[in-house]
Design an enzyme around this catalytic site. Sequence first.
Site, PDB file in Angstrom:
ATOM      1  N   ASP A  17       0.856  -1.190   0.000  1.00  0.00           N
ATOM      2  CA  ASP A  17       0.000   0.000   0.000  1.00  0.00           C
ATOM      3  C   ASP A  17       0.895   1.244   0.000  1.00  0.00           C
ATOM      4  O   ASP A  17       2.126   1.124   0.013  1.00  0.00           O
ATOM      5  CB  ASP A  17      -0.962  -0.045   1.195  1.00  0.00           C
ATOM      6  CG  ASP A  17      -0.270  -0.007   2.545  1.00  0.00           C
ATOM      7  OD1 ASP A  17       0.922   0.371   2.618  1.00  0.00           O
ATOM      8  OD2 ASP A  17      -0.926  -0.339   3.545  1.00  0.00           O
ATOM      9  N   TRP A  47      -3.807 -29.829 -12.341  1.00  0.00           N
ATOM     10  CA  TRP A  47      -5.249 -30.124 -12.417  1.00  0.00           C
ATOM     11  C   TRP A  47      -5.691 -30.423 -13.843  1.00  0.00           C
ATOM     12  O   TRP A  47      -6.532 -31.294 -14.061  1.00  0.00           O
ATOM     13  CB  TRP A  47      -6.077 -28.979 -11.831  1.00  0.00           C
ATOM     14  CG  TRP A  47      -5.778 -28.683 -10.395  1.00  0.00           C
ATOM     15  CD1 TRP A  47      -5.484 -27.462  -9.851  1.00  0.00           C
ATOM     16  CD2 TRP A  47      -5.742 -29.597  -9.293  1.00  0.00           C
ATOM     17  NE1 TRP A  47      -5.257 -27.565  -8.496  1.00  0.00           N
ATOM     18  CE2 TRP A  47      -5.407 -28.873  -8.131  1.00  0.00           C
ATOM     19  CE3 TRP A  47      -5.950 -30.966  -9.170  1.00  0.00           C
ATOM     20  CZ2 TRP A  47      -5.286 -29.459  -6.873  1.00  0.00           C
ATOM     21  CZ3 TRP A  47      -5.822 -31.553  -7.910  1.00  0.00           C
ATOM     22  CH2 TRP A  47      -5.500 -30.806  -6.798  1.00  0.00           C
ATOM     23  N   PRO A  60     -11.287 -25.768  -5.282  1.00  0.00           N
ATOM     24  CA  PRO A  60     -11.724 -24.400  -4.998  1.00  0.00           C
ATOM     25  C   PRO A  60     -11.788 -24.119  -3.493  1.00  0.00           C
ATOM     26  O   PRO A  60     -12.021 -25.013  -2.681  1.00  0.00           O
ATOM     27  CB  PRO A  60     -13.113 -24.308  -5.627  1.00  0.00           C
ATOM     28  CG  PRO A  60     -13.521 -25.694  -5.936  1.00  0.00           C
ATOM     29  CD  PRO A  60     -12.300 -26.545  -5.968  1.00  0.00           C
ATOM     30  N   LYS A  90     -14.221 -35.192   1.704  1.00  0.00           N
ATOM     31  CA  LYS A  90     -14.176 -34.464   0.435  1.00  0.00           C
ATOM     32  C   LYS A  90     -13.404 -33.154   0.523  1.00  0.00           C
ATOM     33  O   LYS A  90     -13.314 -32.421  -0.451  1.00  0.00           O
ATOM     34  CB  LYS A  90     -15.603 -34.162  -0.046  1.00  0.00           C
ATOM     35  CG  LYS A  90     -16.444 -35.393  -0.296  1.00  0.00           C
ATOM     36  CD  LYS A  90     -17.843 -35.018  -0.705  1.00  0.00           C
ATOM     37  CE  LYS A  90     -18.701 -36.262  -0.890  1.00  0.00           C
ATOM     38  NZ  LYS A  90     -20.063 -35.916  -1.317  1.00  0.00           N
TER      39      LYS A  90
END
Length: 139
Positions: A17, A47, A60, A90
């Site tokens: 910043d 992937w 994700p 999962k």
Amino acid sequence: MSKTTVYDVKVMFGDCDPAGIVFFPNFCKWMDASSLDFFMQCGIPPWRELEKTVGIIGTPLLEIHTKFFKPATYGDKLSVYTSVAEWRDKVIIHKHVIRRGDLVLCEGLETRAFVVHPDGDPERLKAIPIPEFIRRACS
């Protein structure tokens, strides 16, 4: 037990910043990059290759928790230490510790699901059980 990988980052001027302090979303960007790098360092193919062979299109992000302890600035060399904090059916919980040398600057936990396109539908995602070969390679 999980393997721990290290992903190195050199902080650039544009990561900061106007006060010269790393803008906080960049820590999330580096943790995200380290998450993918973790799998690749463990020998998991990219992937795009796994999509062709077993249908997995990626992991994700579902949730993220981040704690900041010390700032970083441009020119700093950081290391993101990534490991698996928890395996679920999962979902994987990645733990990231970002250090400058021995000093811990930031810690984060990411919850990620292993997903496929059900029935080949590119508009939908479905979480699947984590394949055993991935668990073995990363443990």
